[in-house]
Design a protein around this motif. Structure first.
Motif, PDB file in Angstrom:
ATOM      1  N   PHE A 170       4.185  -3.097   3.116  1.00 14.52           N
ATOM      2  CA  PHE A 170       3.258  -4.227   3.032  1.00 14.52           C
ATOM      3  C   PHE A 170       2.259  -4.216   4.182  1.00 14.52           C
ATOM      4  CE2 PHE A 170       6.589  -6.059   0.312  1.00 14.52           C
ATOM      5  CZ  PHE A 170       5.798  -6.476  -0.743  1.00 14.52           C
ATOM      6  N   PHE A 171       1.026  -4.576   3.881  1.00 18.89           N
ATOM      7  CA  PHE A 171      -0.011  -4.718   4.897  1.00 18.89           C
ATOM      8  C   PHE A 171      -0.660  -6.086   4.707  1.00 18.89           C
ATOM      9  CE2 PHE A 171       0.681  -0.230   4.737  1.00 18.89           C
ATOM     10  CZ  PHE A 171       0.430   0.226   6.024  1.00 18.89           C
ATOM     11  N   GLU A 172      -1.070  -6.708   5.816  1.00 17.93           N
ATOM     12  CA  GLU A 172      -1.665  -8.044   5.702  1.00 17.93           C
ATOM     13  C   GLU A 172      -3.178  -7.991   5.737  1.00 17.93           C
ATOM     14  OE1 GLU A 172       0.028 -11.122   8.036  1.00 17.93           O
ATOM     15  OE2 GLU A 172       1.977 -10.863   7.047  1.00 17.93           O
ATOM     16  N   LYS A 208      -1.258   4.942  -6.810  1.00 18.88           N
ATOM     17  CA  LYS A 208      -1.719   4.595  -5.468  1.00 18.88           C
ATOM     18  C   LYS A 208      -1.775   3.072  -5.354  1.00 18.88           C
ATOM     19  CE  LYS A 208      -5.061   5.740  -1.968  1.00 18.88           C
ATOM     20  NZ  LYS A 208      -6.406   6.124  -1.633  1.00 18.88           N
ATOM     21  N   ASP A 209      -1.343   2.541  -4.230  1.00 18.87           N
ATOM     22  CA  ASP A 209      -1.349   1.096  -3.953  1.00 18.87           C
ATOM     23  C   ASP A 209      -0.755   0.283  -5.118  1.00 18.87           C
ATOM     24  OD1 ASP A 209      -2.508   1.745  -1.548  1.00 18.87           O
ATOM     25  OD2 ASP A 209      -4.555   1.324  -2.214  1.00 18.87           O
ATOM     26  N   LEU A 210      -1.633  -0.432  -5.867  1.00 19.05           N
ATOM     27  CA  LEU A 210      -1.153  -1.318  -6.920  1.00 19.05           C
ATOM     28  C   LEU A 210      -1.281  -0.680  -8.311  1.00 19.05           C
ATOM     29  CD1 LEU A 210      -2.869  -4.511  -5.480  1.00 19.05           C
ATOM     30  CD2 LEU A 210      -0.474  -3.855  -5.218  1.00 19.05           C
ATOM     31  N   LYS A 211      -1.666   0.573  -8.321  1.00 22.80           N
ATOM     32  CA  LYS A 211      -1.921   1.282  -9.584  1.00 22.80           C
ATOM     33  C   LYS A 211      -0.670   2.050  -9.987  1.00 22.80           C
ATOM     34  CE  LYS A 211      -6.377   3.241 -10.445  1.00 22.80           C
ATOM     35  NZ  LYS A 211      -7.361   4.193  -9.900  1.00 22.80           N
ATOM     36  N   ARG A 251       0.853  -1.188   0.000  1.00 21.99           N
ATOM     37  CA  ARG A 251       0.000   0.000   0.000  1.00 21.99           C
ATOM     38  C   ARG A 251       0.886   1.235   0.000  1.00 21.99           C
ATOM     39  NH1 ARG A 251      -5.850  -0.187   2.382  1.00 21.99           N
ATOM     40  NH2 ARG A 251      -5.979   0.970   0.443  1.00 21.99           N
ATOM     41  N   GLN A 252       0.499   2.189  -0.823  1.00 18.44           N
ATOM     42  CA  GLN A 252       1.292   3.407  -0.979  1.00 18.44           C
ATOM     43  C   GLN A 252       0.341   4.532  -1.344  1.00 18.44           C
ATOM     44  OE1 GLN A 252       4.742   2.691  -3.485  1.00 18.44           O
ATOM     45  NE2 GLN A 252       5.066   4.863  -3.875  1.00 18.44           N
ATOM     46  N   LYS A 253       0.407   5.639  -0.599  1.00 16.62           N
ATOM     47  CA  LYS A 253      -0.563   6.726  -0.801  1.00 16.62           C
ATOM     48  C   LYS A 253      -0.401   7.403  -2.155  1.00 16.62           C
ATOM     49  CE  LYS A 253      -1.635   8.018   3.954  1.00 16.62           C
ATOM     50  NZ  LYS A 253      -0.559   7.459   4.808  1.00 16.62           N
ATOM     51  N   ASN A 254       0.871   7.664  -2.538  1.00 19.10           N
ATOM     52  CA  ASN A 254       1.141   8.325  -3.824  1.00 19.10           C
ATOM     53  C   ASN A 254       2.594   8.063  -4.214  1.00 19.10           C
ATOM     54  OD1 ASN A 254       2.808  10.276  -2.399  1.00 19.10           O
ATOM     55  ND2 ASN A 254       0.875  11.136  -1.677  1.00 19.10           N
ATOM     56  N   ALA A 255       3.038   8.669  -5.302  1.00 21.71           N
ATOM     57  CA  ALA A 255       4.383   8.398  -5.815  1.00 21.71           C
ATOM     58  C   ALA A 255       5.469   8.780  -4.815  1.00 21.71           C
ATOM     59  CB  ALA A 255       4.595   9.147  -7.129  1.00 21.71           C
TER      60      ALA A 255
END
Lengths: 205, 248
Positions: free
Chosen positions: B19-21, B111-114, B9-13
């Motif tokens: 990693f989150f479970e 964002k995340d996987l995008k 998970r990542q908010k932005n660039a």
């Protein structure tokens, strides 16, 4: 990159074949070495060609590796399954290439610029490379290091020898599988041939 | 089946991300991977947690929108399929699945996987077109095309531009994508007027976009859901060599 590597790819096969004369006895081996250093145009020509190839190969290797690392700032947390993973040899070319470069320098210091033992055959004095080789390969530590480096050379060649064809645009469904297999066999023969020499000397001479 | 998911998970660039479970419970093996993600997101909505963002569109393997690196492999463990065509029967009950975005400097995380794959659009714009006369439509068969060339061109044109080649490549090289785009036109008579200009412009744009260099590891070919061949990279190398030496 590939072309400069191809120069060394061809050289190592000749070097390996010539070294096989170690099994033909001290005189043949020493005379072979003497014949090479006596032929100045051949010696200097080959040395200049190899130095040029090495400089280009290493310089491009460093530049490309830096660019490639920049393009992939973050690696994946887990490795892909075998069906989607590229070969070990192709994935770590920069790593084994660097070790091989260190090996080339040490190798030159041990043999080319090593102790100058002399021997005389029929009034002609020459370097006793046979004695030096036997001496060097009696040290188990040196033999182990040598064996590891040659296995890495085999790995490097198993990818490099066929990869150059793809880089130059030669890929054809009929020939590429053959080129890939031939590249692998070439690496096996070169590394195997080189390995036979220190191992035979260490265990049987 | 029940699964444990480790999702990036990542908010932005600019965010570092991590990693989150998550738990995926009561997953049918007939679901596609994206449907499994939908189920997980539905549960997150109920718990009032931000959904995991991922790209998707047609969900039938032809649009090139879905991405994700599943257990270290772009589009998951199987060859020749996109993430949307990957079924949960490829996994076992109790498995832990690690899901990451496509990783490349030229594909920044949105964002995340995008990820932003518009670098591919820049390469396409640089030469992925042909010149056509305006006026009445010409007869469909006015230009003869060899069957073998048409087939090879079609194989290259099967590229959906998903970016799995870049994701899988340890150098993030875009050579398979660009090679496919160059090849599909170079093999056809319609592609001849821009043939040399096309390969020069597309390769230069590819380099400008910050993609890495090809070291012939073949990871791209293995990751490609449309099984685009490395032959296309060799063809592009040939075309580039020819065009760059005759360039005025």
């Amino acid at each position: 990159m590939g072309l400069a590597g191809a120069g060394w790819t061809l050289f190592v096969a000749g070097h390996m074949a010539g070294n096989m004369l170690i099994f033909a006895g001290p005189e043949t081996f020493n005379r072979y070495g003497h014949a090479i250093v006596s032929n100045k145009p051949l010696l200097y020509g080959t040395e200049a060609f190899l130095i040029l190839c090495l400089v280009v190969h290493v310089a491009l290797g460093i530049i490309l590796t830096i660019e490639n690392k920049k393009a992939k700032p973050k690696k994946y947390a887990v490795a892909a399954n075998p069906a989607k993973r590229s070969s070990l040899a192709s994935s770590f070319m920069a790593l084994h290439g660097s070790i091989i470069l260190v090996f080339i320098i040490t190798h030159l210091m041990t043999f080319k610029y090593g102790p100058e033992y002399l021997v005389e055959y029929g009034g002609e004095t020459m370097r006793d490379l046979h004695r030096l080789t036997l001496e060097v390969f009696s040290d188990p530590l040196y033999v182990v290091g040598y064996v590891i480096c040659l296995i890495l050379l085999g790995f490097h060649l198993s990818h490099g020898a066929s990869s150059v064809f793809q880089s130059l645009g030669l890929n054809h469904p009929r020939y590429t599988p053959v080129i890939k297999k031939a590249g692998f066999v070439y690496a096996l023969v070169v590394a195997g041939g080189f390995l036979s020499q220190p191992l035979y000397i260490f265990f049987f001479m | 089946m029940n699964l444990k998911l480790r999702i990036w998970r990542q908010k932005n660039a600019n965010d570092t991300g991590g990693f989150f479970e998550f738990e995926a419970t009561d997953i049918s093996e007939d679901m596609s991977f994206l449907e499994m993600m939908d189920v997980v997101n539905q549960q997150l909505v109920k718990k009032d947690i931000d959904v995991i963002e991922f790209d998707h569109d047609c969900r039938e393997g032809i649009c090139g929108m879905c991405s994700m690196v599943i257990n270290g492999a772009a589009h998951g463990p199987q060859r020749g399929v996109t993430t949307c065509q990957l079924h949960m029967r490829s996994f076992k009950d109790g498995d832990t699945i690690t899901i990451e975005p496509f990783r490349a400097k030229s594909f920044p995380v949105v964002k995340d996987l995008k990820v932003d794959r518009s670098a591919f659009d820049r390469i396409q714009e640089a030469g992925g077109y042909i010149s056509v006369d305006t006026g009445n439509a010409p007869d469909a068969h006015s230009i003869p095309v060899g069957k073998a060339e048409a087939d090879r061109s079609f194989m290259a044109a099967a590229c959906i531009g998903c970016g799995a080649c870049v994701a899988a490549c340890q150098n993030s090289s875009a050579m398979l994508f660009t090679g496919a785009k160059v090849a599909q036109y170079a093999l056809l008579p319609q592609g001849q007027p821009e043939r040399e200009k096309r390969v020069l412009n597309m390769v230069r744009t590819m380099d400008d976009m910050g993609f890495g260099n090809c070291t012939n590891t073949g990871a791209c070919e293995m990751a490609c859901p449309k099984e685009i061949s490395l032959e296309n990279i060799a063809l592009m190398n040939r075309e580039f060599l020819k065009a760059s030496t005759s360039e005025r």
